[in-house]
Design a protein around this motif. Sequence first.
Motif, short mmCIF file in Angstrom:
data_model
loop_
_atom_site.label_atom_id
_atom_site.label_comp_id
_atom_site.label_asym_id
_atom_site.label_seq_id
_atom_site.Cartn_x
_atom_site.Cartn_y
_atom_site.Cartn_z
N GLU A 1 62.22 -30.76 40.07
CA GLU A 1 62.11 -29.59 40.93
C GLU A 1 60.87 -29.64 41.82
O GLU A 1 60.95 -29.27 43.01
N ASP A 2 59.73 -30.06 41.29
CA ASP A 2 58.48 -30.02 42.05
C ASP A 2 58.24 -31.30 42.84
O ASP A 2 57.81 -31.25 44.00
N GLU A 3 58.50 -32.47 42.22
CA GLU A 3 58.21 -33.72 42.90
C GLU A 3 59.32 -34.10 43.90
O GLU A 3 59.03 -34.60 44.98
N LEU A 4 60.57 -33.86 43.52
CA LEU A 4 61.69 -34.22 44.40
C LEU A 4 62.23 -33.06 45.20
O LEU A 4 62.87 -33.27 46.24
N GLY A 5 62.02 -31.83 44.72
CA GLY A 5 62.60 -30.68 45.39
C GLY A 5 64.08 -30.52 45.13
O GLY A 5 64.80 -29.91 45.92
N TRP A 6 64.57 -31.08 44.01
CA TRP A 6 65.98 -30.96 43.65
C TRP A 6 66.17 -29.81 42.68
O TRP A 6 65.43 -29.67 41.71
N PRO A 7 67.17 -28.97 42.89
CA PRO A 7 67.43 -27.90 41.92
C PRO A 7 68.02 -28.46 40.63
O PRO A 7 68.68 -29.52 40.63
N THR A 8 67.77 -27.78 39.53
CA THR A 8 68.34 -28.14 38.24
C THR A 8 69.08 -26.94 37.67
O THR A 8 68.85 -25.80 38.09
N LEU A 9 69.96 -27.20 36.73
CA LEU A 9 70.70 -26.14 36.08
C LEU A 9 70.00 -25.75 34.78
O LEU A 9 69.40 -26.60 34.11
N PRO A 10 70.05 -24.46 34.40
CA PRO A 10 69.41 -24.05 33.16
C PRO A 10 70.10 -24.64 31.94
O PRO A 10 71.29 -24.97 31.99
N GLY A 11 69.36 -24.73 30.86
CA GLY A 11 69.91 -25.23 29.61
C GLY A 11 69.62 -26.71 29.42
O GLY A 11 69.01 -27.37 30.26
N GLU A 12 70.04 -27.20 28.28
CA GLU A 12 69.87 -28.60 27.93
C GLU A 12 71.22 -29.18 27.49
O GLU A 12 72.04 -28.45 26.92
N PRO A 13 71.47 -30.45 27.75
CA PRO A 13 70.59 -31.40 28.43
C PRO A 13 70.43 -31.07 29.91
O PRO A 13 71.22 -30.31 30.47
N LEU A 14 69.40 -31.64 30.50
CA LEU A 14 69.09 -31.35 31.90
C LEU A 14 70.20 -31.87 32.81
O LEU A 14 70.64 -33.01 32.69
N ARG A 15 70.66 -30.99 33.74
CA ARG A 15 71.74 -31.34 34.65
C ARG A 15 71.35 -30.99 36.08
O ARG A 15 70.56 -30.08 36.32
#
Length: 257
Positions: free
Chosen positions: A29-43
């Motif tokens: 999120e911070d280094e690449l600026g890509w959104p992630t989805l909540p929860g695990e595993p990371l998606r």
Amino acid sequence: MAGAAPPWPVVPPPRRPPGANARVRRWYEDELGWPTLPGEPLRLPLGVRFDVLDVPAAAGRAALRRVPADCPVALRGDRMVLLVAAGSAEELPGLLEWLEWGGLPLDLRALGTGAEMGAPPPPAGPGSPVTAPARTAAWDAAEAHGLRSEAPAPPDPGPAPAPPDPGPAPAPPDPGPASGSPEPEPLALSRSDTVQPTAVWLRPPVPGCEVEASLPSLTALGSAGGTPDLVRLVDTVATHCHRIRLRRTCAQPLAFS
């Protein structure tokens, strides 16, 4: 009420150091600026910054010549995941028809808006939230598909540790009463018992670089610049998927009626 004792103050729980998954999420999120989805595993949600082409690794190997070195590419078992411009998944059926591949069963698919992909661990290195095992996994996966030149360098194992002192030899175990029953055979794991492979970066994304500039897209058709052409990429992948299918068909024994 007069004379009532004041309520007990609410003490917040102690802060815990962030785990590895939180550090990886911040990297995306911070280094690449890509959104992630909540929860695990990371998606990672698709259709926002990019779509993906999911193809056999053998077909993807030929396609690497059609994408620049800074275009992110991942490996997942015997599959290769090629990042392409957002919206490409919607264009793929029509593009295959235009290239005259639409009537053939090809082992490729495009995933876009509404889909997601598991987030591969970041490459190991200075400032990375992961350590050398992630780089080792990428090296091993690439070597299995003849892609050693594309993978990040394997970690330096360093000097070999000194062997431990064996100490005095232990006494032999008591064999106990003799038995005529054979030794039990080790349990063999079936396919359903094995752990599915996770994705690893073959060509990892670079922090601080806009990923869209390196992704194949339809807007690059016929351009003389450095933007890769999605049409040529899809045609290359479809050609090699078809060759793989033909080889598998020819390897099957003929059935006589």
